[in-house]
Design a protein around this motif. Structure first.
Motif, short mmCIF file in Angstrom:
data_model
loop_
_atom_site.label_atom_id
_atom_site.label_comp_id
_atom_site.label_asym_id
_atom_site.label_seq_id
_atom_site.Cartn_x
_atom_site.Cartn_y
_atom_site.Cartn_z
N ALA A 1 13.85 48.37 34.65
CA ALA A 1 14.26 47.01 34.90
C ALA A 1 15.33 46.57 33.90
CB ALA A 1 13.06 46.08 34.85
N PHE A 2 15.17 47.02 32.66
CA PHE A 2 16.14 46.65 31.63
C PHE A 2 17.52 47.22 31.95
CE2 PHE A 2 18.36 47.61 27.65
CZ PHE A 2 18.49 46.32 27.15
N SER A 3 17.55 48.48 32.38
CA SER A 3 18.85 49.10 32.68
C SER A 3 19.51 48.43 33.88
CB SER A 3 18.69 50.59 32.92
OG SER A 3 17.87 50.82 34.04
N VAL A 4 18.73 48.02 34.87
CA VAL A 4 19.30 47.32 36.03
C VAL A 4 19.84 45.97 35.60
CG1 VAL A 4 18.79 46.33 38.29
CG2 VAL A 4 17.84 48.54 37.67
N ALA A 5 19.14 45.28 34.71
CA ALA A 5 19.62 43.98 34.22
C ALA A 5 20.92 44.13 33.44
CB ALA A 5 18.55 43.32 33.35
N VAL A 6 20.99 45.14 32.59
CA VAL A 6 22.22 45.38 31.83
C VAL A 6 23.36 45.76 32.77
CG1 VAL A 6 23.30 46.93 30.15
CG2 VAL A 6 21.03 45.99 29.70
N PHE A 7 23.06 46.62 33.74
CA PHE A 7 24.10 47.01 34.68
C PHE A 7 24.54 45.84 35.54
CE2 PHE A 7 25.64 48.83 38.65
CZ PHE A 7 26.69 49.58 38.14
N THR A 8 23.61 44.97 35.92
CA THR A 8 23.97 43.79 36.71
C THR A 8 24.88 42.86 35.90
OG1 THR A 8 21.88 43.93 37.90
CG2 THR A 8 23.04 41.83 37.99
N LEU A 9 24.57 42.69 34.64
CA LEU A 9 25.42 41.88 33.77
C LEU A 9 26.81 42.50 33.67
CD1 LEU A 9 25.70 39.51 31.74
CD2 LEU A 9 24.96 41.12 29.97
N GLU A 10 26.86 43.79 33.47
CA GLU A 10 28.15 44.48 33.38
C GLU A 10 28.92 44.38 34.69
OE1 GLU A 10 30.79 47.98 33.90
OE2 GLU A 10 28.81 47.80 34.82
N TYR A 11 28.21 44.51 35.82
CA TYR A 11 28.84 44.40 37.13
C TYR A 11 29.42 42.99 37.34
CZ TYR A 11 29.27 44.45 42.22
OH TYR A 11 29.74 44.35 43.49
N GLY A 12 28.65 41.99 36.99
CA GLY A 12 29.12 40.61 37.11
C GLY A 12 30.33 40.34 36.22
N LEU A 13 30.30 40.86 35.01
CA LEU A 13 31.46 40.67 34.11
C LEU A 13 32.69 41.40 34.62
CD1 LEU A 13 29.69 40.91 30.63
CD2 LEU A 13 30.62 38.87 31.75
N ARG A 14 32.51 42.56 35.24
CA ARG A 14 33.66 43.25 35.84
C ARG A 14 34.24 42.45 37.00
NH1 ARG A 14 32.63 48.09 38.32
NH2 ARG A 14 30.41 47.95 37.95
N ILE A 15 33.38 41.88 37.83
CA ILE A 15 33.86 41.05 38.94
C ILE A 15 34.59 39.83 38.39
CG2 ILE A 15 33.15 39.61 40.91
CD1 ILE A 15 32.87 42.55 41.52
N TRP A 16 34.05 39.22 37.36
CA TRP A 16 34.66 38.03 36.79
C TRP A 16 36.01 38.34 36.15
CZ3 TRP A 16 34.17 33.05 37.32
CH2 TRP A 16 34.79 32.21 36.41
N SER A 17 36.11 39.44 35.43
CA SER A 17 37.33 39.73 34.68
C SER A 17 38.34 40.59 35.43
CB SER A 17 36.98 40.41 33.35
OG SER A 17 36.37 41.67 33.61
N CYS A 18 38.07 40.95 36.65
CA CYS A 18 38.98 41.83 37.39
C CYS A 18 40.33 41.16 37.64
CB CYS A 18 38.36 42.28 38.70
SG CYS A 18 38.20 40.98 39.93
#
Length: 136
Positions: A1-18
């Motif tokens: 669950a922790f890795s999915v949360a970290v990956f989700t945060l990273e995914y959201g930041l990539r979408i935001w900063s693209c």
């Protein structure tokens, strides 16, 4: 669950900063993010984390289905090749030393069989391990 949360945060930041990419920024902030999110690798990333959220929300209780979707996590490894030269280095090392690695595997297998046989012959009469060493 922790890795999915970290990956989700990273995914959201990539979408935001693209939109910092000039090619994506030319489409505008909203449509640029939509264009980026619907490109190949972000879609693979979304599909790879989606099963965890679908299971969490109990939308799809079928574990086999979500397990099949998790195979997309392996596809994410393909995009690492463009960022790391390690894959090409590994390929060249395997190509140059392939025969050495095969010989090492051969000798390791022989050593494994010899040690296993020796272990069988030393422990076969041990009453505590009689079932474990019933045959070679």
């Amino acid at each position: 669950a922790f890795s999915v949360a970290v990956f989700t945060l990273e995914y959201g930041l990539r979408i935001w900063s693209c939109v910092e990419d000039p090619e994506i920024a030319s489409k505008g902030p909203f449509w640029g993010r939509i264009a980026y999110a619907t490109s190949f690798y972000p879609m693979i990333d979304l599909i790879s984390i989606l099963p965890w959220y679908l299971t969490l929300l109990n939308i799809i209780p079928d574990v086999d289905f979500t397990t099949a979707l998790r195979i997309f996590r392996l596809i994410r490894l393909l995009k690492a090749e463009k960022y790391l030269n390690a894959f090409s280095l590994l390929g060249s090392v395997l190509a140059e030393n392939g025969s050495l690695l095969i010989v090492t595997l051969y000798y390791s297998t022989i050593t494994w069989f010899v040690c296993s046989t020796l272990l069988y012959f030393t422990e076969r009469n041990n009453p505590e391990l009689a079932e474990a060493f019933s045959s070679i």
